[in-house]
Scaffold this motif. Structure first.
Motif, PDB file in Angstrom:
ATOM      1  N   UNK A  17       8.566   7.439  -3.147  1.00 12.37           N
ATOM      2  CA  UNK A  17       8.817   6.888  -1.823  1.00 12.37           C
ATOM      3  C   UNK A  17       8.234   5.489  -1.681  1.00 12.37           C
ATOM      4  N   UNK A  18       7.807   4.931  -2.798  1.00  9.16           N
ATOM      5  CA  UNK A  18       7.301   3.577  -2.705  1.00  9.16           C
ATOM      6  C   UNK A  18       7.728   2.765  -3.916  1.00  9.16           C
ATOM      7  N   UNK A  19       8.305   1.617  -3.669  1.00 12.71           N
ATOM      8  CA  UNK A  19       8.739   0.735  -4.735  1.00 12.71           C
ATOM      9  C   UNK A  19       8.102  -0.620  -4.519  1.00 12.71           C
ATOM     10  N   UNK A  20       7.564  -1.147  -5.592  1.00 13.71           N
ATOM     11  CA  UNK A  20       6.848  -2.396  -5.435  1.00 13.71           C
ATOM     12  C   UNK A  20       7.226  -3.320  -6.583  1.00 13.71           C
ATOM     13  N   UNK A  21       7.568  -4.552  -6.246  1.00 12.29           N
ATOM     14  CA  UNK A  21       7.865  -5.505  -7.308  1.00 12.29           C
ATOM     15  C   UNK A  21       6.590  -5.851  -8.072  1.00 12.29           C
ATOM     16  N   UNK A  22       6.715  -6.102  -9.349  1.00 10.80           N
ATOM     17  CA  UNK A  22       5.526  -6.465 -10.120  1.00 10.80           C
ATOM     18  C   UNK A  22       5.166  -7.924  -9.872  1.00 10.80           C
ATOM     19  N   UNK A  23       3.927  -8.238 -10.136  1.00 13.43           N
ATOM     20  CA  UNK A  23       3.504  -9.632 -10.160  1.00 13.43           C
ATOM     21  C   UNK A  23       3.277 -10.274  -8.816  1.00 13.43           C
ATOM     22  N   UNK A  24       3.335  -9.479  -7.758  1.00 13.24           N
ATOM     23  CA  UNK A  24       3.044 -10.064  -6.450  1.00 13.24           C
ATOM     24  C   UNK A  24       1.722  -9.476  -5.953  1.00 13.24           C
ATOM     25  N   UNK A  25       0.764 -10.336  -5.687  1.00 15.57           N
ATOM     26  CA  UNK A  25      -0.515  -9.812  -5.211  1.00 15.57           C
ATOM     27  C   UNK A  25      -0.334  -9.075  -3.885  1.00 15.57           C
ATOM     28  N   UNK A  26      -1.021  -7.969  -3.771  1.00  8.83           N
ATOM     29  CA  UNK A  26      -0.858  -7.120  -2.589  1.00  8.83           C
ATOM     30  C   UNK A  26      -0.925  -7.849  -1.243  1.00  8.83           C
ATOM     31  N   UNK A  27      -1.880  -8.754  -1.080  1.00  8.54           N
ATOM     32  CA  UNK A  27      -1.963  -9.405   0.243  1.00  8.54           C
ATOM     33  C   UNK A  27      -0.700 -10.184   0.605  1.00  8.54           C
ATOM     34  N   UNK A  28       0.036 -10.618  -0.425  1.00  9.47           N
ATOM     35  CA  UNK A  28       1.246 -11.400  -0.145  1.00  9.47           C
ATOM     36  C   UNK A  28       2.496 -10.536  -0.099  1.00  9.47           C
ATOM     37  N   UNK A  29       2.293  -9.282  -0.415  1.00  3.42           N
ATOM     38  CA  UNK A  29       3.456  -8.414  -0.530  1.00  3.42           C
ATOM     39  C   UNK A  29       3.955  -7.988   0.842  1.00  3.42           C
ATOM     40  N   UNK A  30       5.234  -8.244   1.063  1.00  2.35           N
ATOM     41  CA  UNK A  30       5.837  -7.761   2.295  1.00  2.35           C
ATOM     42  C   UNK A  30       6.500  -6.424   2.023  1.00  2.35           C
TER      43      UNK A  30
END
Ligand SMILES: [Zn+2]
Length: 157
Positions: A17-30
């Motif tokens: 239920x969660x997909x996250x692109x690689x290489x993006x620091x969490x604080x910047x992740x929308x």
């Protein structure tokens, strides 16, 4: 109109239920939140490749509503994919015909999925015994949890 928006019927809860692109620091992740019925709309239409009419029927909604849910789902996925956002699949207005329970005395009943998430049953509604168990495992890894572990009571009987 004046009709209450009925819960949409959903046959499937994705396990991831969660997909996250690689290489993006969490604080910047929308993050984009895809509701469960939006995920289901995508599944029926784009994965199972059913006609809109069929999809709408399966989800127990009108065709225009289905089309709206699907459109919103696709828009969100495109946004996430092309703009590098994370996707969380969560919540929404839906019900699942799953989650059948049985008590030690053999009574069986259904618990709507949304009830399961909020207040899992503790007693048999017929005889009030606390010795109950689900016949099907509840959704896997669903939601944010935060419900704390239940202590004690290993084993159902
Ligand atoms: Zn019972």
């Amino acid at each position: 109109m004046g009709r209450q928006s009925l819960p949409r019927r959903v046959d499937f809860i994705p396990q991831t239920t969660y997909f996250k692109p690689t290489g993006i620091p969490l604080p910047q992740l929308q993050e984009i939140c895809l509701s469960v019925e939006e995920a289901e709309a995508i599944r029926l239409k784009d994965l199972e490749r059913l006609e809109q009419e069929e999809c709408a029927q399966k989800m127990n909604i009108s065709r225009p509503t289905f089309s709206r849910v699907l459109g919103s789902a696709r828009q969100k996925m495109a946004d996430a994919l092309l703009n590098g956002k994370a996707i969380r699949i969560e919540g929404g207005n839906f019900e699942m015909a799953l989650s059948r329970f049985r008590c030690v005395n053999g009574h069986e009943w259904n618990v709507p999925f949304q009830v399961m998430i909020n207040t899992p049953p503790q007693f048999c509604p017929t005889c009030n015994t606390p010795s109950i168990m689900p016949l099907q495992p509840p959704g896997v890894g669903w939601g944010r949890g935060g419900r704390g572990q239940r202590h004690g009571r290993r084993g159902w009987w």
